[in-house]
Design a protein around this motif. Structure first.
Motif: not given
Length: 447
Positions: A221-227, A364-370, A409-415
């Motif tokens: 998640v952080f990498k997605n924002f350059g962090e 920015i929310v990352a859900p528990s099921k992922a 993360h990749k599949n979640t983001k792309e979906a």
């Protein structure tokens, strides 16, 4: 809420009265599936949702056992085998006084999507009992586990249903459960349970897996924002196995965790939980006192009785305790504190209303099921090792776990992005998980 989703919610409420946690998770998942279902009406037309919200099998049974005073005690046991479209049922056993069929169904429904996200061949299930291990002797816990397995054994197997641990069920309980299973069936089928001890088929890195996996997901998640994790301050709830693994990996990667919590309140450690303090979390858990104040007393830090840590200054919040620990009051504090990242680790830690409020206010929310799928993913790796009669090193399992979390993360983001939803990981996780299950259910006919 769309009319079609409203119809399904009403079906769930009518068939499962009073099971509010189950109602909550179904509503959260189905609402986020609307954009995908609009493009794929065949899933509605072929009854995929109708079947998805109804467990394939619900098992409730009596668990009689004798306490140390010779008195007969009776608890209730549960196993909900929710969906086997992509593999044998897989999900933990929870021993806690709050357990009832609604809790088990909520956890089992979440497990369907979580297990699908791992990309591994495991279906969704969950089980447990209203038995409370806290305050019980070793003999009482053993006798309860043996009685529990005497009924459960007929419903499980390496290719049928593979339980694991959860709240109240650790290595000790898994050992007693497996011993009784082996005794009854007369065969060494150690692939029937995961979370086992290393000497009899457990996997290295399984204890750390949920917390490590959550941290690897947060890292993406952080990498997605350059962090990155290094230099960030984290507020965490809970102090059990999941919180311990999360604190360990965050600290290793250069982050600083300043809070942990328990039923009695939370502690704030401005220097960060590291070194012997992380080790002491294991001591606290083993004591079964369920008091985080012990940490404050030992290390001389501030303890806040009967409070939650969601008002402290931090860069990231990670609830790691239990369901619905973050409601609207906590959500408003999170927004007021201008928290950028809210990483759910425990199962459904946020009420639907609070989750919507947090998202609407730009967090920015990352859900528990992922986020917490690393635990069950490593359990599936344990199943693989058992089937191979082989074991991997800690480093091998950890590397496989990290790769799984990167792919989730990749599949979640792309979906989410494919449906024009932007970086909406909550919707993306549900859609990515659903897609795989729905395709399998369609292929297998009306079953």
């Amino acid at each position: 809420m769309s009319p079609i989703i409203e119809k399904y919610i009403e079906i769930v409420k009518k068939r499962n009265p009073g099971e509010v946690e189950f109602h909550q998770t179904v509503e959260e998942v189905l609402n986020s599936l609307v954009p995908y279902l609009d493009k794929h009406p065949e899933y509605i037309e072929n009854g995929i949702i109708d079947r998805l919200i109804e467990p394939e099998r619900q098992i409730i049974f009596r668990v009689p056992w004798v306490d140390d005073k010779g008195k007969v005690q009776v608890n209730r046991g549960f196993r909900v085998q929710f969906n086997s479209a992509i593999g044998p049922y897989k999900g933990g056993l929870r021993f806690h006084p709050s357990v009832y069929i609604g809790i088990i169904k909520f956890l089992g429904f979440e497990q369907i999507f979580k297990n699908s996200l791992t990309g591994l061949p495991i279906g969704g299930g969950k089980g447990g009992s209203d038995f409370d291990p806290k305050g019980k002797s070793e003999g009482e816990i053993m006798r309860f586990c043996q009685s529990f397995m005497t009924e459960l054994y007929r419903h499980i197997g390496p290719d049928i249903d593979v339980p694991a641990g959860d709240i109240g069920v650790g290595g000790r309980e898994i050992g007693y459960l497996f011993g009784q299973y082996k005794r009854i069936v007369g065969a060494y089928k150690n692939g029937v349970l995961t979370g086992k001890g290393i000497p009899y088929g457990g996997s290295l890195a399984r204890t750390e897996a949920t917390g490590y996996g959550a941290t690897y997901f947060a890292q993406e998640v952080f990498k997605n924002f350059g962090e990155e994790i290094k230099g960030k301050t984290f507020a965490i709830s809970g102090f059990g196995n999941v919180a311990w693994g999360t604190v360990s990996k965050i600290t290793e990667l250069g982050g600083k965790v300043v809070t942990i919590s328990g039923p009695d309140g939370y502690i704030y450690d401005p220097d960060g939980i590291k070194g012997e303090k992380i080790d002491y979390m294991l001591v606290m858990r083993a004591s079964r006192r369920d008091k985080v104040q012990d940490y404050a007393d030992k290390f001389g830090v501030k303890f806040y009785p009967k409070e939650k840590p969601w008002g402290v200054k931090a860069d990231v919040y990670m609830p790691c305790a239990t369901q619905n620990e973050v409601g609207m009051a906590e959500a408003k504090k999170i927004v007021e504190n201008k928290i950028k990242y809210y990483i759910e680790v425990s199962n459904m830690p946020t009420t639907n209303e609070a989750l919507a409020y947090i998202q609407e206010n730009g967090v920015i929310v990352a859900p528990s099921k992922a986020v917490n799928a690393g635990g069950v993913a490593t359990s599936a790796l344990e199943m693989t090792q058992n089937a191979m009669r082989y074991s991997w090193s800690f480093e091998e399992v950890d590397a496989k776990l990290k790769n799984i979390m990167i792919n989730i993360h990749k599949n979640t983001k792309e979906a989410a992005e494919e449906l024009g939803l932007g970086y909406n990981l909550v919707a993306g996780a549900n859609i990515a998980g659903f897609k795989r299950i729905a395709e399998a259910m369609m292929a297998q006919g009306i079953v």
